[in-house]
Design an enzyme around this catalytic site. Structure first.
Site, mmCIF file in Angstrom:
data_model
loop_
_atom_site.group_PDB
_atom_site.id
_atom_site.type_symbol
_atom_site.label_atom_id
_atom_site.label_comp_id
_atom_site.label_asym_id
_atom_site.label_seq_id
_atom_site.Cartn_x
_atom_site.Cartn_y
_atom_site.Cartn_z
ATOM 1 N N CYS A 1 0.810 -1.222 0.000
ATOM 2 C CA CYS A 1 0.000 0.000 0.000
ATOM 3 C C CYS A 1 0.841 1.268 0.000
ATOM 4 C CB CYS A 1 -0.939 0.013 1.211
ATOM 5 S SG CYS A 1 -2.196 -1.238 1.059
HETATM 6 N N1 CO8 Z 1 -20.023 -9.449 8.316
HETATM 7 C C1 CO8 Z 1 -20.514 -9.506 9.586
HETATM 8 N N2 CO8 Z 1 -19.740 -9.695 10.673
HETATM 9 C C2 CO8 Z 1 -18.420 -9.859 10.466
HETATM 10 C C3 CO8 Z 1 -17.840 -9.837 9.197
HETATM 11 C C4 CO8 Z 1 -18.687 -9.619 8.087
HETATM 12 N N3 CO8 Z 1 -18.233 -9.541 6.824
HETATM 13 N N4 CO8 Z 1 -16.499 -10.005 9.305
HETATM 14 C C5 CO8 Z 1 -16.242 -10.155 10.610
HETATM 15 N N5 CO8 Z 1 -17.398 -10.080 11.330
HETATM 16 C C6 CO8 Z 1 -17.566 -10.202 12.776
HETATM 17 C C7 CO8 Z 1 -16.498 -11.060 13.401
HETATM 18 O O1 CO8 Z 1 -16.860 -12.416 13.362
HETATM 19 C C8 CO8 Z 1 -16.452 -10.512 14.829
HETATM 20 O O2 CO8 Z 1 -17.532 -11.060 15.559
HETATM 21 P P1 CO8 Z 1 -17.352 -11.388 17.143
HETATM 22 O O3 CO8 Z 1 -17.091 -10.051 17.788
HETATM 23 O O4 CO8 Z 1 -18.649 -12.002 17.499
HETATM 24 O O5 CO8 Z 1 -16.158 -12.319 17.223
HETATM 25 C C9 CO8 Z 1 -16.759 -9.024 14.645
HETATM 26 O O6 CO8 Z 1 -17.432 -8.923 13.368
HETATM 27 C C10 CO8 Z 1 -15.531 -8.160 14.640
HETATM 28 O O7 CO8 Z 1 -14.550 -8.703 13.718
HETATM 29 P P2 CO8 Z 1 -13.126 -8.066 13.518
HETATM 30 O O8 CO8 Z 1 -12.470 -7.902 14.832
HETATM 31 O O9 CO8 Z 1 -12.410 -8.849 12.455
HETATM 32 O O10 CO8 Z 1 -13.572 -6.655 12.881
HETATM 33 P P3 CO8 Z 1 -12.859 -5.261 12.960
HETATM 34 O O11 CO8 Z 1 -13.703 -4.347 13.704
HETATM 35 O O12 CO8 Z 1 -11.417 -5.373 13.323
HETATM 36 O O13 CO8 Z 1 -12.928 -4.803 11.409
HETATM 37 C C11 CO8 Z 1 -11.453 -4.654 9.507
HETATM 38 C C12 CO8 Z 1 -12.286 -5.574 10.420
HETATM 39 C C13 CO8 Z 1 -12.418 -3.736 8.776
HETATM 40 C C14 CO8 Z 1 -10.710 -5.527 8.514
HETATM 41 C C15 CO8 Z 1 -10.474 -3.816 10.360
HETATM 42 O O14 CO8 Z 1 -9.798 -4.619 11.275
HETATM 43 C C16 CO8 Z 1 -9.438 -3.078 9.538
HETATM 44 O O15 CO8 Z 1 -9.754 -2.347 8.607
HETATM 45 N N6 CO8 Z 1 -8.178 -3.195 9.910
HETATM 46 C C17 CO8 Z 1 -7.075 -2.506 9.249
HETATM 47 C C18 CO8 Z 1 -6.738 -3.236 8.032
HETATM 48 C C19 CO8 Z 1 -5.713 -2.550 7.183
HETATM 49 O O16 CO8 Z 1 -5.477 -1.387 7.208
HETATM 50 N N7 CO8 Z 1 -5.125 -3.322 6.328
HETATM 51 C C20 CO8 Z 1 -4.218 -2.822 5.385
HETATM 52 C C21 CO8 Z 1 -4.238 -3.827 4.320
HETATM 53 S S1 CO8 Z 1 -3.965 -3.185 2.804
HETATM 54 C C22 CO8 Z 1 -2.328 -3.444 2.319
HETATM 55 O O17 CO8 Z 1 -1.399 -3.386 3.022
HETATM 56 C C23 CO8 Z 1 -2.167 -3.753 0.898
HETATM 57 C C24 CO8 Z 1 -1.845 -5.174 0.722
HETATM 58 C C25 CO8 Z 1 -1.742 -5.475 -0.692
HETATM 59 C C26 CO8 Z 1 -3.050 -5.359 -1.420
HETATM 60 C C27 CO8 Z 1 -3.461 -6.666 -1.934
HETATM 61 C C28 CO8 Z 1 -4.748 -6.625 -2.713
HETATM 62 C C29 CO8 Z 1 -5.555 -7.863 -2.611
#
Ligand code: CO8
Length: 374
Positions: free
Chosen positions: A156
């Site tokens: 990224c």
């Molecule tokens: N629908 C409903 N519920 C869901 C879903 C869903 N889709 N997904 C997870 N849940 C549930 C989980 O089961 C969990 O439930 P429980 O509390 O009962 O266990 C609850 O929701 C919370 O889950 P999470 O803790 O996983 O959710 P978060 O609040 O952490 O949100 C995010 C998830 C949105 C992914 C968040 O953690 C985030 O954005 N983190 C930062 C990520 C980031 O910045 N990443 C950078 C990556 S990009 C990069 O570096 C480029 C790489 C190369 C690109 C490649 C292209 C493919």
């Protein structure tokens, strides 16, 4: 020291959009048919039932409402759940090169430049379509640019690392002007069957022109005051796809050959790292955070950007102080902060200061401090 400027930017937006509701519909059909097909094994406790996704969760957890994609039908087909982009013949432009060229034309027009004014092309992105020849050399050929080109990948943060490389090379006299392009088909490496991440990415391409201030004829260019890059190894965002996969055939097609992340850990670890990088960088340049008129932050998660803005400014940032585009484009990896910069910088005035900041896998983070020119 020679003044270096960003004199033009361009964004190529793919023609198809997918809303959260459409994506979730397709995902949930897949979940229902999977659970039906494995009903007995699930009842016996041998297979875990898959859980449905929710559009409300996606919006609340990330701020993402939609994304643009290069192919919609394959992604939304519950039997496929991946883009379908037929392999191009060797004498046709590759997908990435075509997207890069479309963004480059816009950046060249904004910079008042023609390909004859450019001496180098850097393709800086997360996922390259092939190992070689470099996509940058193909872009060079398609645009008719003399000189040289190379590809680079810092996930990224590729765009800010590319900007620093370009600025340094122009300053050193290796090129008069450089085209930096960030074509991203993130959907090619996104696991649309993974509930935790199926909503994260979209496709796009951005382009910028870096040149010396003395050759710049465009109005409202941005002087690059200073850049700062930082990397720290982490496995929390990882993709094990690579040329050695065929040497370990048992792993071909496994989930780790697509994008995998520990989203919570990334959120927790990257936010303080990035806020500190910005604060240290500003301080080293003798600048107060309050002097920044705008921050164009990496577009992964709205909550992350709100945190970073609060830590840097020491107060709640106003929405236009750090505009988000992720509600429309989702995470477009290296291109995100450049889309925000391209779409939300023209209204600022001469002398205004701004900061492009990227962060992501590696971990990697990069800052570019800019001052608006006349
Ligand atoms: N629908 C409903 N519920 C869901 C879903 C869903 N889709 N997904 C997870 N849940 C549930 C989980 O089961 C969990 O439930 P429980 O509390 O009962 O266990 C609850 O929701 C919370 O889950 P999470 O803790 O996983 O959710 P978060 O609040 O952490 O949100 C995010 C998830 C949105 C992914 C968040 O953690 C985030 O954005 N983190 C930062 C990520 C980031 O910045 N990443 C950078 C990556 S990009 C990069 O570096 C480029 C790489 C190369 C690109 C490649 C292209 C493919």
């Amino acid at each position: 020291m020679t003044k270096i400027v960003i004199s033009g930017t361009g964004v190529f937006t793919p023609p198809h959009a997918i809303s959260n509701a459409e994506l979730v519909d397709s995902f949930n059909s897949y979940v229902r048919s999977h659970n039906e097909a494995h009903a007995e094994a699930i009842a016996a406790g041998e297979v875990e039932a898959l859980q449905e996704s929710s559009a409300e969760f996606i919006c609340k957890a990330s701020g993402i409402e939609a994304r643009y994609v290069m192919n919609k039908s394959g992604i939304l087909d519950p039997e496929i759940m991946a883009p379908r982009l037929p392999q191009r013949a060797n004498d046709e432009p590759s997908y990435l090169a075509e997207m890069a060229v479309a963004a480059a034309h816009k950046a060249l027009a904004r910079a008042n430049k023609t390909p004859a004014d450019i001496d180098a092309v850097i393709v800086a992105c997360s996922n390259l379509e092939r190992p070689y020849p470099a996509i940058a050399v193909e872009v060079q050929e398609l645009l008719g640019i003399e000189g040289f080109g190379f590809d680079m990948n810092v996930a990224c943060s590729s765009a800010t690392f590319g900007i620093q490389a370009a600025a340094d090379m122009v300053r050193a006299g290796h090129a008069r002007a450089i085209l930096v392009v960030d074509p991203e088909i993130c959907t090619g490496h996104l696991n649309f069957r993974d509930r935790d991440s199926h909503f994260i990415f979209g496709d796009v391409a951005t382009a910028i022109i870096v040149e010396r201030a003395e050759t710049c004829t465009a109005k409202g260019a941005w002087e690059i005051i200073s850049t700062r890059l930082s990397t720290k190894f982490s496995n929390n965002i990882r993709n094990n796809f690579g040329f050695l996969n065929r040497a370990a055939p048992e792993g071909i097609g496994a989930k780790d050959k697509l994008f995998v992340q520990e989203g919570r850990k990334v959120f927790r670890e990257v936010v303080p790292m990035v806020a500190q990088l910005i604060l240290d960088h500003l301080s080293a340049e003798g600048l107060e955070p309050a002097s920044l008129k705008r921050m164009w932050l990496h577009q992964a998660n709205k909550g992350m950007n709100d945190f970073i803005g609060r830590k840097v400014l020491g107060r709640e940032p106003a929405p236009m102080e750090q505009p988000n585009i992720l509600q429309e484009y989702a995470n477009t990896s290296s291109a995100g902060s450049i889309i925000a910069f391209s779409k939300f910088s023209e209204d600022l005035s001469e002398g205004d200061l701004g900061l492009i900041c990227s962060f992501g896998a590696g971990y990697s983070a990069g800052n570019v401090i800019l001052r608006k020119q006349a």
